[in-house]
Design a protein around this motif. Structure first.
Motif, PDB file in Angstrom:
ATOM      1  N   THR A   5     -12.644  25.379  19.250  1.00 15.64           N
ATOM      2  CA  THR A   5     -11.784  26.502  18.892  1.00 15.64           C
ATOM      3  C   THR A   5     -10.699  26.705  19.937  1.00 15.64           C
ATOM      4  OG1 THR A   5     -13.662  27.587  17.813  1.00 15.64           O
ATOM      5  CG2 THR A   5     -11.755  28.955  18.314  1.00 15.64           C
ATOM      6  N   ASP A   6      -9.427  26.581  19.527  1.00 16.53           N
ATOM      7  CA  ASP A   6      -8.301  26.805  20.418  1.00 16.53           C
ATOM      8  C   ASP A   6      -7.859  28.269  20.356  1.00 16.53           C
ATOM      9  OD1 ASP A   6      -8.188  24.126  21.216  1.00 16.53           O
ATOM     10  OD2 ASP A   6      -6.884  23.579  19.534  1.00 16.53           O
ATOM     11  N   LEU A   7      -7.291  28.738  21.451  1.00 14.81           N
ATOM     12  CA  LEU A   7      -6.763  30.099  21.542  1.00 14.81           C
ATOM     13  C   LEU A   7      -5.237  30.071  21.578  1.00 14.81           C
ATOM     14  CD1 LEU A   7      -9.262  31.481  24.215  1.00 14.81           C
ATOM     15  CD2 LEU A   7      -9.299  31.932  21.753  1.00 14.81           C
ATOM     16  N   PRO A   8      -4.571  31.131  21.064  1.00 11.22           N
ATOM     17  CA  PRO A   8      -5.141  32.250  20.296  1.00 11.22           C
ATOM     18  C   PRO A   8      -5.704  31.761  18.974  1.00 11.22           C
ATOM     19  CG  PRO A   8      -2.760  32.274  20.127  1.00 11.22           C
ATOM     20  CD  PRO A   8      -3.096  31.195  21.119  1.00 11.22           C
ATOM     21  N   HIS A   9      -6.538  32.604  18.358  1.00  8.58           N
ATOM     22  CA  HIS A   9      -7.289  32.114  17.208  1.00  8.58           C
ATOM     23  C   HIS A   9      -7.381  33.154  16.105  1.00  8.58           C
ATOM     24  CE1 HIS A   9      -9.956  29.383  15.169  1.00  8.58           C
ATOM     25  NE2 HIS A   9     -10.854  30.327  15.019  1.00  8.58           N
ATOM     26  N   VAL A  10      -7.345  32.656  14.862  1.00 10.60           N
ATOM     27  CA  VAL A  10      -7.581  33.456  13.660  1.00 10.60           C
ATOM     28  C   VAL A  10      -8.926  33.028  13.085  1.00 10.60           C
ATOM     29  CG1 VAL A  10      -6.796  34.042  11.338  1.00 10.60           C
ATOM     30  CG2 VAL A  10      -5.117  33.661  13.160  1.00 10.60           C
ATOM     31  N   PRO A  11      -9.933  33.908  13.065  1.00 10.99           N
ATOM     32  CA  PRO A  11     -11.231  33.533  12.494  1.00 10.99           C
ATOM     33  C   PRO A  11     -11.217  33.603  10.966  1.00 10.99           C
ATOM     34  CG  PRO A  11     -11.314  35.780  13.306  1.00 10.99           C
ATOM     35  CD  PRO A  11      -9.929  35.269  13.614  1.00 10.99           C
ATOM     36  N   GLY A  12     -12.382  33.367  10.369  1.00 12.58           N
ATOM     37  CA  GLY A  12     -12.536  33.459   8.917  1.00 12.58           C
ATOM     38  C   GLY A  12     -12.750  32.104   8.282  1.00 12.58           C
ATOM     39  N   HIS A  13     -13.883  31.945   7.565  1.00 12.98           N
ATOM     40  CA  HIS A  13     -14.217  30.615   7.050  1.00 12.98           C
ATOM     41  C   HIS A  13     -14.771  30.612   5.627  1.00 12.98           C
ATOM     42  CE1 HIS A  13     -17.958  32.228   8.638  1.00 12.98           C
ATOM     43  NE2 HIS A  13     -18.623  31.372   7.878  1.00 12.98           N
ATOM     44  N   GLU A  14     -15.099  31.752   5.056  1.00 12.95           N
ATOM     45  CA  GLU A  14     -15.548  31.758   3.660  1.00 12.95           C
ATOM     46  C   GLU A  14     -14.515  32.528   2.856  1.00 12.95           C
ATOM     47  OE1 GLU A  14     -19.492  33.363   3.488  1.00 12.95           O
ATOM     48  OE2 GLU A  14     -18.948  35.257   4.397  1.00 12.95           O
ATOM     49  N   GLY A  22     -11.247  28.627  10.578  1.00 14.25           N
ATOM     50  CA  GLY A  22     -11.819  29.660  11.423  1.00 14.25           C
ATOM     51  C   GLY A  22     -12.527  29.131  12.644  1.00 14.25           C
ATOM     52  N   PHE A  23     -12.613  27.799  12.764  1.00 17.12           N
ATOM     53  CA  PHE A  23     -13.233  27.167  13.934  1.00 17.12           C
ATOM     54  C   PHE A  23     -12.337  26.045  14.454  1.00 17.12           C
ATOM     55  CE2 PHE A  23     -16.603  29.035  11.406  1.00 17.12           C
ATOM     56  CZ  PHE A  23     -17.265  29.792  12.354  1.00 17.12           C
ATOM     57  N   LEU A  34     -21.431  36.506  10.301  1.00 21.94           N
ATOM     58  CA  LEU A  34     -21.861  36.460  11.691  1.00 21.94           C
ATOM     59  C   LEU A  34     -21.340  35.216  12.401  1.00 21.94           C
ATOM     60  CD1 LEU A  34     -23.546  37.949  13.845  1.00 21.94           C
ATOM     61  CD2 LEU A  34     -25.525  36.605  13.086  1.00 21.94           C
ATOM     62  N   SER A  35     -21.107  34.139  11.672  1.00 21.10           N
ATOM     63  CA  SER A  35     -20.554  32.934  12.295  1.00 21.10           C
ATOM     64  C   SER A  35     -19.177  33.204  12.900  1.00 21.10           C
ATOM     65  CB  SER A  35     -20.464  31.802  11.265  1.00 21.10           C
ATOM     66  OG  SER A  35     -21.739  31.439  10.805  1.00 21.10           O
ATOM     67  N   ASP A  36     -18.415  34.120  12.298  1.00 24.39           N
ATOM     68  CA  ASP A  36     -17.101  34.462  12.861  1.00 24.39           C
ATOM     69  C   ASP A  36     -17.259  35.232  14.170  1.00 24.39           C
ATOM     70  OD1 ASP A  36     -15.576  33.325  10.692  1.00 24.39           O
ATOM     71  OD2 ASP A  36     -16.326  34.980   9.481  1.00 24.39           O
ATOM     72  N   TRP A  37     -18.332  35.998  14.287  1.00 23.16           N
ATOM     73  CA  TRP A  37     -18.637  36.643  15.562  1.00 23.16           C
ATOM     74  C   TRP A  37     -18.956  35.589  16.618  1.00 23.16           C
ATOM     75  CZ3 TRP A  37     -23.145  36.447  18.449  1.00 23.16           C
ATOM     76  CH2 TRP A  37     -23.188  37.306  19.547  1.00 23.16           C
ATOM     77  N   HIS A  38     -19.681  34.531  16.233  1.00 24.89           N
ATOM     78  CA  HIS A  38     -19.944  33.442  17.173  1.00 24.89           C
ATOM     79  C   HIS A  38     -18.637  32.822  17.656  1.00 24.89           C
ATOM     80  CE1 HIS A  38     -24.340  33.017  17.173  1.00 24.89           C
ATOM     81  NE2 HIS A  38     -24.321  33.321  15.883  1.00 24.89           N
ATOM     82  N   ALA A  39     -17.671  32.637  16.748  1.00 23.27           N
ATOM     83  CA  ALA A  39     -16.372  32.075  17.148  1.00 23.27           C
ATOM     84  C   ALA A  39     -15.675  32.999  18.140  1.00 23.27           C
ATOM     85  CB  ALA A  39     -15.500  31.859  15.915  1.00 23.27           C
TER      86      ALA A  39
END
Length: 384
Positions: free
Chosen positions: A53-62, A112-113, A39-44
């Motif tokens: 967080t800069d754009l464009p962005h690739v999420p994912g942190h675990e 991811g952030f 859900l934290s990636d949804w927040h991002a």
């Protein structure tokens, strides 16, 4: 490499070809074998972390995988090593990192952030010697990926911050990935757990994780309103309690009084409450579920609201409650947790729901706040 990208917050999410990352000085590039949809990636994606967080962005942190490239100055790792990493990576040199408290490092990085993350075939990580954690051969990449955020965060929340003891009651509000992890860890420490969620499927998973009681709110935990809830153990709905009678004090508008239900189930309230969702309602329900001098741990992230989220501080003061934050877990604390995983005392792999590829994961990102939760979804970027 192929990666999941978005160009604007709350905008379209797609899979594209982008340049491979390069290993930074002191860091590495990891070939991703598994990464959790959290859900934290949804927040991002929603822009709740737009300040970092800069754009464009690739999420994912675990994430978990194998080292593909080693940067200058790295001494403890080599290409091919199986690794994972805490989602909060410390600088490795400040006073907090030197004390083993990298999760509060003021110069932290977060894949991811703060930089491109692990919803990709490759991801760059910083300060490798301070942050990487070796994954034992008998621990799968899917299991190890869950340790980077949800399971490790729950472990620190339950064991490190709340210091849950055998025989204590623990109320866990939200039975998604971090909530199910908190349940499993609390039970392993000898606690008795009441799980609260809007989804019957999530509560079935909570029972499998060891919850003794479950409270069904049926739709209210993420948007501030409880509706048509009841206890799932005992088969009662609309606010009824096993043993008969309605909760003293009545119900919330359209639903049950979650704190009163938990108070009755636990003979006066939980010793520890965990909000694993992150909303004013779930925070209030968790705090209201505590007995006097109980401990509340806030794990779920709050969406930004004007003036900040309201917390029932009157109850906190009058009942001398402790309110604790928990923000991941430092690499220095992983060996104890990994030993329990390797021994089978903790089984985060039992919380895995399914494994998906990049295309399906891209479709799931915008819906993660509302999708039914019954375990962890893991992305394997190598999967078609």
């Amino acid at each position: 490499m192929r990666a999941i990208l978005f160009d604007k917050f709350q905008g379209p999410v797609s899979v594209r070809e982008v340049p491979d990352p390069k290993a930074p000085d002191g860091g590495v590039v990891v070939r991703v074998h598994a990464t959790g949809l959290c859900l934290s990636d949804w927040h991002a994606w929603s822009g709740h972390d737009a300040d970092i967080t800069d754009l464009p962005h690739v999420p994912g942190h675990e994430l978990a995988g194998t080292i593909a490239e080693v940067g200058a100055g790295v001494t403890g790792w080599r290409v091919g090593d199986r690794v994972t990493v805490p989602f909060v990576s410390g600088c490795g040199t400040c006073e907090w990192c030197r004390r083993g408290q990298a999760q509060v490092c003021p110069d932290q990085t977060q894949p991811g952030f703060t930089h491109w993350g692990s919803y990709a075939e490759l991801v760059a990580l910083y300060a490798a010697d301070a942050n990487l954690v070796a994954v034992p051969d008998d621990v799968s990449f899917e299991t190890a990926a869950s340790l980077g955020c949800r399971f490790a965060t729950a472990y620190r929340a339950v064991a490190g911050r709340a210091k849950v003891q055998a025989g204590e009651w623990v109320a866990v509000v939200g039975a998604g990935g971090v909530g199910l992890s908190a349940i499993m860890i609390a039970v392993a420490r000898g606690a008795r757990v009441v799980a609260v969620d809007r989804s019957a499927g999530a509560l079935e998973a909570a029972v499998r994780a060891g919850a003794e009681h479950t409270v069904l709110t049926d739709g209210g935990l993420t948007d501030g309103g409880l509706t048509d809830g009841g206890l799932t153990d005992g088969g009662l709905a609309d606010g009824g309690l096993a043993g008969g009678g309605l909760v003293d004090g009545g119900a919330h508008t359209g639903g049950i009084d979650v704190p009163a239900v938990v108070q009755q189930l636990t003979d006066g309230g939980a010793h520890v409450a965990v909000d694993a969702v992150g909303s004013e309602r779930t925070c209030a329900d968790a705090i209201g579920s505590l007995r006097r001098q109980g401990r509340h741990v806030q794990v779920g992230l709050f969406p930004p609201v004007d003036g900040g989220p309201r917390v029932p501080m009157g109850r906190v003061i009058a009942w001398e409650l402790e309110v604790l934050g928990s923000h991941g877990m430092a690499a220095a604390d992983y060996p104890e947790m990994l030993e329990l995983v390797a021994s089978g005392a903790l089984r985060p792999q039992d919380l895995l729901d399914r494994v998906v590829g990049l295309e399906e994961a891209a479709r799931l990102v915008p819906t993660m706040d509302s999708a039914p939760r019954a375990g962890m979804v893991v992305l394997d970027p190598r999967r078609a």
